[in-house]
Scaffold this active site. Sequence first.
Site, PDB file in Angstrom:
ATOM      1  N   LYS A 123       0.845  -1.195   0.000  1.00 50.25           N
ATOM      2  CA  LYS A 123       0.000   0.000   0.000  1.00 50.25           C
ATOM      3  C   LYS A 123       0.884   1.250   0.000  1.00 50.25           C
ATOM      4  CE  LYS A 123      -4.057  -2.043   0.283  1.00 50.25           C
ATOM      5  NZ  LYS A 123      -5.148  -1.842  -0.663  1.00 50.25           N
ATOM      6  N   ASP A 141      -0.351  -0.148  -4.563  1.00 49.34           N
ATOM      7  CA  ASP A 141      -1.781   0.179  -4.553  1.00 49.34           C
ATOM      8  C   ASP A 141      -1.981   1.492  -3.807  1.00 49.34           C
ATOM      9  OD1 ASP A 141      -4.525   0.295  -4.354  1.00 49.34           O
ATOM     10  OD2 ASP A 141      -4.766  -1.633  -3.344  1.00 49.34           O
ATOM     11  N   GLU A 155      -2.136   0.168  -8.633  1.00 49.89           N
ATOM     12  CA  GLU A 155      -3.566  -0.097  -8.509  1.00 49.89           C
ATOM     13  C   GLU A 155      -4.295   1.140  -8.013  1.00 49.89           C
ATOM     14  OE1 GLU A 155      -6.302  -3.196  -5.862  1.00 49.89           O
ATOM     15  OE2 GLU A 155      -4.277  -3.772  -6.497  1.00 49.89           O
ATOM     16  N   GLU A 213     -11.957  -2.517  -8.342  1.00 52.90           N
ATOM     17  CA  GLU A 213     -12.647  -2.897  -7.109  1.00 52.90           C
ATOM     18  C   GLU A 213     -13.779  -1.938  -6.757  1.00 52.90           C
ATOM     19  OE1 GLU A 213     -10.470  -1.717  -3.157  1.00 52.90           O
ATOM     20  OE2 GLU A 213      -8.930  -2.297  -4.595  1.00 52.90           O
ATOM     21  N   ASP A 262     -14.763  -7.548  -8.976  1.00 52.86           N
ATOM     22  CA  ASP A 262     -15.083  -7.669  -7.556  1.00 52.86           C
ATOM     23  C   ASP A 262     -16.440  -8.355  -7.425  1.00 52.86           C
ATOM     24  OD1 ASP A 262     -16.378  -6.742  -4.927  1.00 52.86           O
ATOM     25  OD2 ASP A 262     -14.316  -6.034  -4.657  1.00 52.86           O
ATOM     26  N   HIS A 287     -10.067  -8.561  -7.515  1.00 48.08           N
ATOM     27  CA  HIS A 287      -9.857  -7.941  -6.208  1.00 48.08           C
ATOM     28  C   HIS A 287     -10.514  -8.808  -5.143  1.00 48.08           C
ATOM     29  CE1 HIS A 287     -11.538  -5.348  -2.911  1.00 48.08           C
ATOM     30  NE2 HIS A 287     -10.244  -5.108  -2.810  1.00 48.08           N
TER      31      HIS A 287
END
Length: 393
Positions: free
Chosen positions: A219, A247, A273, A302, A325, A352
């Site tokens: 992240k 992400d 992402e 997502e 998703d 996701h």
Amino acid sequence: MLHKIIGLTVRDVRFPTSVEQHGSDAMHTDPDYSAAYVVIHTDSDVRGFGLTFTLGKGTDVVVCAVRALSGLLIGKSLHDIVGDFRGFYRLLSSDSQMRWLGPEKGVIHLATAAVLNAVWDLWARAEGKPLWKLLVDMEPKQIVSCIDFRYITDALTEDEALDILMKAQEGKRQREQQMLKEGYPAYTTSCAWLGYPDEQLKQLCTDALQRGWTKFKVKVGADLEDDKRRCRLIREMIGPENTLMIDANQRWDVSEAISWVSKLSEFRPLWIEEPTSPDDILGHAAISKALAPLGIGVATGEQCHNRVMFKQFLQASALQFVQIDSCRLGSVNENLAVMLMAHKFKVPVCPHAGGVGLCELVQHLILFDYICISADLSNRVLDILVRWWSPLL
């Protein structure tokens, strides 16, 4: 048996994951992973279970939306629903009054996903199969009959979808046996949530490597220098041969995303992402074009509302990895449409699954995608979370 639906119950289920920063990212700093959990009751001993994923507050709103949709379901038989699944999907997603709350987006679409997930589960249980096997065993024409092609025929027609499925019949049983024997490639996000201190990150990464993980997602997005430090730490731990993804969870404006990710390119991420607003299709296209020379793709989906948005992302070459998703889109029905469009546009599907129940749900979809649509594992990987919430149950 017809399995007449006689009732629906829905629960607001929450886990205090924010206490230890599980699931934290640049935009969602204190998530309490949660679900609106649906059970469909029938006049037989077979029930269907479904859910949609949330982050705590607002789960009660989704529960209210599920209850509002329940009247469209109760009194119908499973036999009648699956006999015209396209029609039933459209009934739920296009009720002349409730569609005003969407249409096919937001809370009402999350609720639609929860209800439809439970219907698909009911069907699979009635047939005595896991969902992926139910899908794999269906004839191509039956698969196509479950999809609502409204608004996407300029990108994928019913005949094109049928042709894709028919061509994938060759080698289908061999791919099914391969998946049963080997499983599907996966990556882990559980090592590098944004709120984790370095020592915890190092320990989780070490544990994952020892368990055989080779693909890791980090992240990013809160602080550039901190991102550089954490990406360097992870890259040094996993080595040059393993795969790193990053992400940002929608943190940046377009120009900021291009600049920020360019400064992280030394760590060789496979993708960035959700670099910007999930609604900004042209912004994603600009980011994709700018990062292509660096060998970095864009992954998103997502929080992509529906098949229409995915259509436009694909038409605009705005993503290089499609992240379906199970609970954001309209359950299996709408995900089937997106997977088929992705195949036509030659973009790999990488689902996701960062949330309660999502890992379990998307495994069924990606198995179907490989066995019956793509027949390809290149640049394809499934999101899996280590069950750090299980002690909280």
